[in-house]
Design a protein around this motif. Sequence first.
Motif, mmCIF file in Angstrom:
data_model
loop_
_atom_site.group_PDB
_atom_site.id
_atom_site.type_symbol
_atom_site.label_atom_id
_atom_site.label_comp_id
_atom_site.label_asym_id
_atom_site.label_seq_id
_atom_site.Cartn_x
_atom_site.Cartn_y
_atom_site.Cartn_z
ATOM 1 N N ASN A 88 0.823 -1.209 0.000
ATOM 2 C CA ASN A 88 0.000 0.000 0.000
ATOM 3 C C ASN A 88 0.856 1.258 0.000
ATOM 4 O O ASN A 88 0.549 2.239 -0.696
ATOM 5 C CB ASN A 88 -0.925 0.014 1.218
ATOM 6 N N ILE A 89 1.932 1.246 0.777
ATOM 7 C CA ILE A 89 2.799 2.421 0.861
ATOM 8 C C ILE A 89 3.490 2.688 -0.471
ATOM 9 O O ILE A 89 3.616 3.842 -0.902
ATOM 10 C CB ILE A 89 3.827 2.246 1.999
ATOM 11 N N ILE A 90 3.955 1.651 -1.134
ATOM 12 C CA ILE A 90 4.583 1.819 -2.448
ATOM 13 C C ILE A 90 3.582 2.428 -3.434
ATOM 14 O O ILE A 90 3.891 3.390 -4.161
ATOM 15 C CB ILE A 90 5.100 0.469 -2.991
ATOM 16 N N ARG A 91 2.377 1.885 -3.467
ATOM 17 C CA ARG A 91 1.358 2.369 -4.404
ATOM 18 C C ARG A 91 0.942 3.800 -4.089
ATOM 19 O O ARG A 91 0.794 4.631 -5.001
ATOM 20 C CB ARG A 91 0.148 1.438 -4.357
ATOM 21 N N THR A 92 0.750 4.082 -2.808
ATOM 22 C CA THR A 92 0.355 5.433 -2.411
ATOM 23 C C THR A 92 1.472 6.433 -2.690
ATOM 24 O O THR A 92 1.215 7.551 -3.167
ATOM 25 C CB THR A 92 -0.036 5.462 -0.914
ATOM 26 N N SER A 93 2.695 6.052 -2.432
ATOM 27 C CA SER A 93 3.841 6.933 -2.693
ATOM 28 C C SER A 93 3.937 7.256 -4.182
ATOM 29 O O SER A 93 4.230 8.395 -4.570
ATOM 30 C CB SER A 93 5.135 6.268 -2.215
ATOM 31 N N PHE A 94 3.698 6.259 -5.012
ATOM 32 C CA PHE A 94 3.742 6.468 -6.462
ATOM 33 C C PHE A 94 2.684 7.486 -6.886
ATOM 34 O O PHE A 94 2.961 8.411 -7.666
ATOM 35 C CB PHE A 94 3.518 5.144 -7.198
#
Length: 210
Positions: A88-94
């Motif tokens: 989730n953090i990777i996707r949200t950061s992107f």
Amino acid sequence: MNKKKRYKILSLFYTQDSDPKTELIFSSDFELLLSVILSAQSTDLTVNKITKKLFKIANTPESIVFLGLERLTKCIKNVGLYNTKALNIIRTSFLIAYKYNGNIPNNRTILESLPGVGRKTANIILNTIFKKNTIAVDTHVFRVANRTNFAKGKNVQDVEKKLMKVVPPFFKLKIHSWFVLHGRYICTARKVKCNMCLIYNLCEFNEKKI
């Protein structure tokens, strides 16, 4: 609980701590967002230990994306649900980096569309960063609101609606932090510390202890 008693309770909290702060440690809006996402079903203490190391390596949307899922997962492995949170953090950061120009959206609908961001997290972000009169209801807020009879509800949505209705605007920015800290250290789930309670004489809990 009547309006007058609620106001007295809020006034006591305000007198004790007029500017309550989250115990999550952060130095930017993005760091707060990540910390709140990580804090789901985990303690602030655990999250702070993790982010102290993580933020030295990566603390911007771009740097988190470049860190990659595998390395991020290793960095946060001591927090609950770390695999899901890492993704989730990777996707949200992107999304924040490349869709929102590195800025945290000041909009509930957009915030809740980000992976890993639910209503509680959105409320915290809107309240803490953008100073909106939102009230996030976590387990501590839910317990304190129900136990004291300040705002009873069968679920977090019910309690949030009740709090939004009965809490005066002046106190809405602060009540989440007050109730979290009170629930974490005084009105705890198991051993209630009524002898240390600031609002003992106003609380309507049927099983109060001296």
